[in-house]
Design a protein around this motif. Sequence first.
Motif, mmCIF file in Angstrom:
data_model
loop_
_atom_site.group_PDB
_atom_site.id
_atom_site.type_symbol
_atom_site.label_atom_id
_atom_site.label_comp_id
_atom_site.label_asym_id
_atom_site.label_seq_id
_atom_site.Cartn_x
_atom_site.Cartn_y
_atom_site.Cartn_z
ATOM 1 N N LEU A 1 -0.072 12.957 8.859
ATOM 2 C CA LEU A 1 -1.169 11.649 9.039
ATOM 3 C C LEU A 1 -1.892 11.402 10.144
ATOM 4 C CD1 LEU A 1 -0.992 9.907 7.028
ATOM 5 C CD2 LEU A 1 1.126 8.831 8.322
ATOM 6 N N SER A 2 -2.548 10.771 9.797
ATOM 7 C CA SER A 2 -3.885 10.208 10.947
ATOM 8 C C SER A 2 -2.732 9.254 11.697
ATOM 9 C CB SER A 2 -4.662 9.448 10.300
ATOM 10 O OG SER A 2 -5.486 8.697 11.780
ATOM 11 N N PRO B 1 1.104 -1.065 -0.050
ATOM 12 C CA PRO B 1 -0.089 -0.187 0.091
ATOM 13 C C PRO B 1 0.734 1.396 0.124
ATOM 14 C CG PRO B 1 -0.821 -1.780 1.514
ATOM 15 C CD PRO B 1 0.451 -1.943 1.049
ATOM 16 N N GLN B 2 0.178 2.244 -0.453
ATOM 17 C CA GLN B 2 1.493 3.677 -0.683
ATOM 18 C C GLN B 2 0.795 4.982 0.398
ATOM 19 O OE1 GLN B 2 4.165 3.943 -2.831
ATOM 20 N NE2 GLN B 2 3.986 1.411 -2.611
ATOM 21 N N VAL B 3 1.397 5.702 0.827
ATOM 22 C CA VAL B 3 0.237 6.276 1.560
ATOM 23 C C VAL B 3 1.287 7.955 1.031
ATOM 24 C CG1 VAL B 3 0.185 7.866 3.554
ATOM 25 C CG2 VAL B 3 0.613 4.960 3.431
ATOM 26 N N ILE B 4 0.639 8.270 0.153
ATOM 27 C CA ILE B 4 1.286 9.861 -0.192
ATOM 28 C C ILE B 4 1.382 11.418 0.498
ATOM 29 C CG2 ILE B 4 1.689 10.776 -2.284
ATOM 30 C CD1 ILE B 4 0.184 8.050 -3.820
ATOM 31 N N ALA B 5 2.201 10.978 0.938
ATOM 32 C CA ALA B 5 1.305 12.944 1.187
ATOM 33 C C ALA B 5 1.797 13.824 -0.062
ATOM 34 C CB ALA B 5 2.792 13.326 2.904
ATOM 35 N N PHE C 1 1.788 3.959 11.731
ATOM 36 C CA PHE C 1 2.695 3.297 12.061
ATOM 37 C C PHE C 1 4.268 2.655 10.416
ATOM 38 C CE2 PHE C 1 -1.186 1.275 10.323
ATOM 39 C CZ PHE C 1 -1.030 0.913 8.904
ATOM 40 N N ALA C 2 3.228 3.923 8.921
ATOM 41 C CA ALA C 2 3.507 3.814 7.788
ATOM 42 C C ALA C 2 4.313 5.107 8.029
ATOM 43 C CB ALA C 2 2.137 4.420 7.314
ATOM 44 N N LYS C 3 5.064 5.902 8.978
ATOM 45 C CA LYS C 3 6.111 7.156 8.888
ATOM 46 C C LYS C 3 7.625 6.100 9.006
ATOM 47 C CE LYS C 3 3.466 10.585 11.708
ATOM 48 N NZ LYS C 3 3.632 12.001 12.581
ATOM 49 N N GLU C 4 6.996 4.339 9.547
ATOM 50 C CA GLU C 4 8.968 4.551 9.702
ATOM 51 C C GLU C 4 8.282 3.747 8.504
ATOM 52 O OE1 GLU C 4 8.722 2.316 12.943
ATOM 53 O OE2 GLU C 4 8.918 4.496 14.614
ATOM 54 N N SER C 5 7.962 3.597 7.604
ATOM 55 C CA SER C 5 7.639 2.623 6.127
ATOM 56 C C SER C 5 8.391 3.328 4.827
ATOM 57 C CB SER C 5 6.233 1.648 6.371
ATOM 58 O OG SER C 5 5.622 0.900 4.943
#
Length: 726
Positions: A699-700, A577-581, A705-709
């Motif tokens: 970010l929520s 999964p991609q979390v895009i800032a 956990f996605a910050k370190e990913s």
Amino acid sequence: MTVGSPQPDPEMALTDAQTRDEQHERQHLAETLQLLTSELKRLTGDIDKSARTIDERKKHLWDNLRDMDFAEKANFRGEVDMSVRLAEHAVMLQKRIERLLESPYFGRVDFHTNGAADATPYYIGIHNFSDPETQEIVIHDWRAPVSSLFYDFESGAASFETPRGTTHGDITGKRQYKIEGGRLQYMFDTTLNIGDEVLQRELSQSADDKMKNIVATIQREQNAVIRNETAEVLILQGVAGSGKTSIALHRVAFLLYRFKDTLSSDNVMILSPNKVFGDYIADVLPELGEEKVAEIDFDKIASKYLAKVTDYETFSEQVVTLLDQVDEAMADRMRYKATTEFVTELEQWITSRADEEFSPGEIEQKNKRLSIDWVVDMFNDSRDLPVFTRLDHVANTAAHLLKNEVRDKGGKWSAGDTTSIRKQVRAMFPYKDAFAIYKAFYQQDPDRRAMFKPLGRKKIEHSDVFPLIYTMVRTSRQENYHHIRHLLVDEMQDYTPIQYAVLRELFSCTMTILGDSNQSVNPFSSSSLATIHSIFPDADCLELCKSYRSTTEITDFAQSISRNDKLVPIERHGLPPQVIACADQREQESRILTLIERHRNSDLRSLGIVCKTVAQAKALYHALSEAGVELTFLDYDSTAFAAGIIITSAHIAKGLEFDTVIVPDVDDTNYANDMDKCMLYIACTRAMHELHLTHDGALSRFLTFAKESTNHVGVDDVETAEIAVA
């Protein structure tokens, strides 16, 4: 063997055997298709002939109507009706044959019955089909007893139930096929239960426009649910992507097959969360050869019983209100009314009113009287009836007796006299209707007063809707759904114990109740399997823990949002999964447009853009539409699922699945509390193959956990992100 002659090549021998075997299978398929084609031709001829016969008989009846007596007309109409029914049956068989011509069978199991000389091959398909000449079964319906061998056993000792008892033997081989358009795409042997290869192939496919049948890949634990024919109430807890809704529909199809003499589609009803979901699942039963069944939802039940009583907040309105802002006092009221203790308290209050507050008095009309003792005896004689029905019973009996007494003495009796008696009897009870009893439940107890707060003079909160309906059905006779013999309830976690108590009163039938406690849209009033079991203490409870929908990467991502230790993901890999800032809303919309374009250029078909609320979905829908994107917006008034790109809220998306999912606005303002967390989990678990989340701002907290990913992409790395999601 002659000395010096060449040695046989084992690999070549195996290849030759496989070639001959495949040729044999292709020949068998060709012969089966020939039988089906011949039967289709015969049925088509019968249908055409029946149509001509019906037209001729109708014309004869019309031309000779004046010369026929009543008996002749009735006899002729009966013959026409019989011809129509036979034609309809032929049309139904024709549709089944057409489905079989597309894909006659998907599996085969070779079973050596104890005492038999050889093993018998059983080909398994979506419908039963017999050779018209020999009556030998060529294809066995997937619901037939012998077909359970295919789903429940590996090679070796096995058995299946028949009307004559249990048949024992050994499975000597199992084979799976993929046949499309009457052509064999592939086949392979498997010694285990429904081979992983077929399952992986099917799961890797793009999502269809609507839910499809899964008869070719039913797993052993799913088959146990489908073929459970003894449970009066079956409660099924299934993790996200476990196929619980599909399995429940296959269970309905199995019950219709197993009890076809006593159960028909007219006797089955589905209680679904919304009309979009109802449309999404609408093709499954017809694909399985069954008629569509009636649908209902709790809002429709509320409308039926409260239309003339009071206005009320719908469930969707409640969800919208909570997503906008959580009112703690309202949350407390919801929590209180979402407990089994509340059901008990309300039931005790209702049943005690007749004993504690009925004040019998003398009935007098036209100088004729019935004593207090008579009233007490008559009221007590009907103790098993609801209180208002008991009062009506007393009034009706009194009116009948006094009317006869007056008329016997030459007097007159009018409708006004009967009305007077009704008023006298009703005056013996302090409540005029169920609503008055329900309000008194709160008003007469200081500890409960704060738990009832109307939304104006003539409107109640959603948390009061079904307690009021329960009070109505427990205090007077109400129209129920007595013709329904099986009820399927989906999204069980979103309904409170009092709603289940209402179902128990309105539907005196067997039930399949399913859902996932991790996917509640309202954490203040959600129900667990244990909670529902307390309302149906004799129910069978089963759990499906294996998740088939999403790739391992998407499942792990969703698990980090809301952990379910019982969930077992199937091993199927894909893109992480991609979390895009993004820098701002404008850039976020630009990134979403890029994702949409890349989806269009991929092999994947369906795309769901899942927002937290309907209002957010509507705003983004307008922005994307203005940018030239063709997409369908689904809100609470929508009635149909659509192909292509869908944009909607997490609440409405429940139960749906998409190849690709985009979740916008995953910032810490938008997804901040427990209810938001539920919505985020639901949104992410809609994805089968790809999941993308976008945000501007912090970010929520549920995605830290996605910050370190490496999957969390910053604004400066947008180009890298675009490569990653391609």
